[in-house]
Design an enzyme around this catalytic site. Sequence first.
Site, PDB file in Angstrom:
ATOM      1  N   GLU A  55      41.523  54.439  44.781  1.00  0.00           N
ATOM      2  CA  GLU A  55      42.102  53.182  45.268  1.00  0.00           C
ATOM      3  C   GLU A  55      42.735  53.401  46.648  1.00  0.00           C
ATOM      4  O   GLU A  55      43.486  54.353  46.852  1.00  0.00           O
ATOM      5  CB  GLU A  55      43.167  52.681  44.291  1.00  0.00           C
ATOM      6  CG  GLU A  55      43.711  51.323  44.687  1.00  0.00           C
ATOM      7  CD  GLU A  55      44.444  50.649  43.544  1.00  0.00           C
ATOM      8  OE1 GLU A  55      43.791  50.354  42.519  1.00  0.00           O
ATOM      9  OE2 GLU A  55      45.663  50.436  43.670  1.00  0.00           O
ATOM     10  N   THR A 114      42.902  47.375  47.806  1.00  0.00           N
ATOM     11  CA  THR A 114      43.857  46.377  47.305  1.00  0.00           C
ATOM     12  C   THR A 114      43.948  45.177  48.248  1.00  0.00           C
ATOM     13  O   THR A 114      43.512  45.228  49.412  1.00  0.00           O
ATOM     14  CB  THR A 114      45.261  46.977  47.100  1.00  0.00           C
ATOM     15  OG1 THR A 114      45.785  47.337  48.374  1.00  0.00           O
ATOM     16  CG2 THR A 114      45.228  48.165  46.174  1.00  0.00           C
ATOM     17  N   ARG A 141      45.096  37.858  39.079  1.00  0.00           N
ATOM     18  CA  ARG A 141      45.908  36.690  39.443  1.00  0.00           C
ATOM     19  C   ARG A 141      46.803  37.023  40.638  1.00  0.00           C
ATOM     20  O   ARG A 141      46.974  36.228  41.550  1.00  0.00           O
ATOM     21  CB  ARG A 141      46.777  36.256  38.254  1.00  0.00           C
ATOM     22  CG  ARG A 141      47.581  35.002  38.568  1.00  0.00           C
ATOM     23  CD  ARG A 141      48.704  34.800  37.583  1.00  0.00           C
ATOM     24  NE  ARG A 141      49.680  35.876  37.644  1.00  0.00           N
ATOM     25  CZ  ARG A 141      50.810  35.890  36.975  1.00  0.00           C
ATOM     26  NH1 ARG A 141      51.117  34.895  36.171  1.00  0.00           N
ATOM     27  NH2 ARG A 141      51.651  36.896  37.079  1.00  0.00           N
ATOM     28  N   GLY A 142      47.391  38.252  40.626  1.00  0.00           N
ATOM     29  CA  GLY A 142      48.392  38.591  41.633  1.00  0.00           C
ATOM     30  C   GLY A 142      49.767  38.187  41.138  1.00  0.00           C
ATOM     31  O   GLY A 142      49.901  37.513  40.113  1.00  0.00           O
ATOM     32  N   ASP A 143      50.790  38.637  41.864  1.00  0.00           N
ATOM     33  CA  ASP A 143      52.169  38.338  41.461  1.00  0.00           C
ATOM     34  C   ASP A 143      52.735  37.221  42.314  1.00  0.00           C
ATOM     35  O   ASP A 143      52.582  37.222  43.536  1.00  0.00           O
ATOM     36  CB  ASP A 143      53.038  39.582  41.624  1.00  0.00           C
ATOM     37  CG  ASP A 143      52.682  40.635  40.587  1.00  0.00           C
ATOM     38  OD1 ASP A 143      52.561  40.248  39.405  1.00  0.00           O
ATOM     39  OD2 ASP A 143      52.510  41.806  40.958  1.00  0.00           O
ATOM     40  N   LYS A 151      39.115  37.680  29.536  1.00  0.00           N
ATOM     41  CA  LYS A 151      38.500  38.145  30.790  1.00  0.00           C
ATOM     42  C   LYS A 151      37.069  38.619  30.517  1.00  0.00           C
ATOM     43  O   LYS A 151      36.156  38.357  31.304  1.00  0.00           O
ATOM     44  CB  LYS A 151      39.337  39.277  31.398  1.00  0.00           C
ATOM     45  CG  LYS A 151      40.712  38.829  31.914  1.00  0.00           C
ATOM     46  CD  LYS A 151      41.553  40.036  32.327  1.00  0.00           C
ATOM     47  CE  LYS A 151      42.903  39.632  32.877  1.00  0.00           C
ATOM     48  NZ  LYS A 151      43.757  40.774  33.228  1.00  0.00           N
TER      49      LYS A 151
END
Length: 332
Positions: A18, A49, A108-110, A182
Amino acid sequence: MSVARLVSDPARPTISFELYPPRSPAAAEQLLRTVDALAGCGPDFFSVTYGASGSTRSTSRDLVRHVLTSTPVPVVAHLTCVGASRAEVIGTVRDYLDVGVRSFLALRGDPPAGQPDWQPHPDGVARACDLVELLQVVDRCHRATSPDRPVDEGPLSIAVAAFPAAPPVQRGAGDVEVLLAKQRAGADFAITQVFYEAHDYTRHVAAARAAGVTIPLLPGIIPMTDPGRLLRLQGLTGVAVPRALLARLEAAAEHGPAAVHAEGIRAGAVLARRVLDAGAPGLHVYTFNTHHAALDLLEGAHLGGGAVPAPDLASGPWVTASHSTTLRQAQH
Ligand code: FAD
């Protein structure tokens, strides 16, 4: 072969790294060296990311383009939908498809921190499972309107997030049911959030399988070489760093940074080996944009080649050998 097929292939564990968009010119220089060093080891894919706050979205795209054009390694582009309109999300997906991205990590993300009145976008994409569906629709439409795309291009590879160790307050109830949703939406595999105990991973996999989740769950592993970073991560994710690990890193600090590095690598390598031995489909290494620790960890887990001693599960830091052979050779 697509990333989804690589991760599902039981013949050997995949290795992936990553990467994060750089936040300064100096960090960008360092990142280019890291990409070169990691790509030279023949990983199965990089993931890049994507900033939820909007600050790093264009740098994410730049980094994805750089990796795709300067290395032969496929990229899984992280994509979040929180705070964006549906049209903005579609535009971003099309941008990525245009530069050749065929693999996504749908998140979704924060929501932004410290904004209690924050509301989701009225015409947004609410959940990761909705983004999984949208990605497939956008890809089909894009194909129909882009005659230059290769005819034999297969479907997208779509990954999602899994959370083996996050406390329920952080995740809400029914984490495994969310993972199942999902999968039903079309996800091909999941990548896990950080965890420190192999049993967190194995229990999560067992619960997921019992609920009907069949997709591979790829463990995300961090080199545990920086206690400050581990504690910051704890603040962000709610995943507690084991006190025993912190105590070992603290004790090692009395012997200098090299001893802390060795102890952190040993802990990460032991965890990596344990989840692989328990049947994990590969390792996704959180690099924090430096290659030494990531490669030391893989060597410690016997995935980097070279004459590296087996991790001593009982005690004692050990020293890694040089990163001499490619990961791909070592995996076979
Ligand atoms: P979702 O699955 O949509 O879950 C969000 C909430 O909705 C949860 O409370 C869940 O319980 C609920 N929910 C979802 N679906 C359902 C359903 N069907 N029924 C009922 N409830 C439901 N963040 C970034 O900003 N950028 C990144 O690049 C990034 N990369 C990450 C990589 C990994 C491997 C991981 C594990 C996390 C990453 N994150 C990233 C953080 C991630 O976006 C957050 O953890 C986010 O809070 C949750 O995302 P999600 O995809 O699980 O969302």
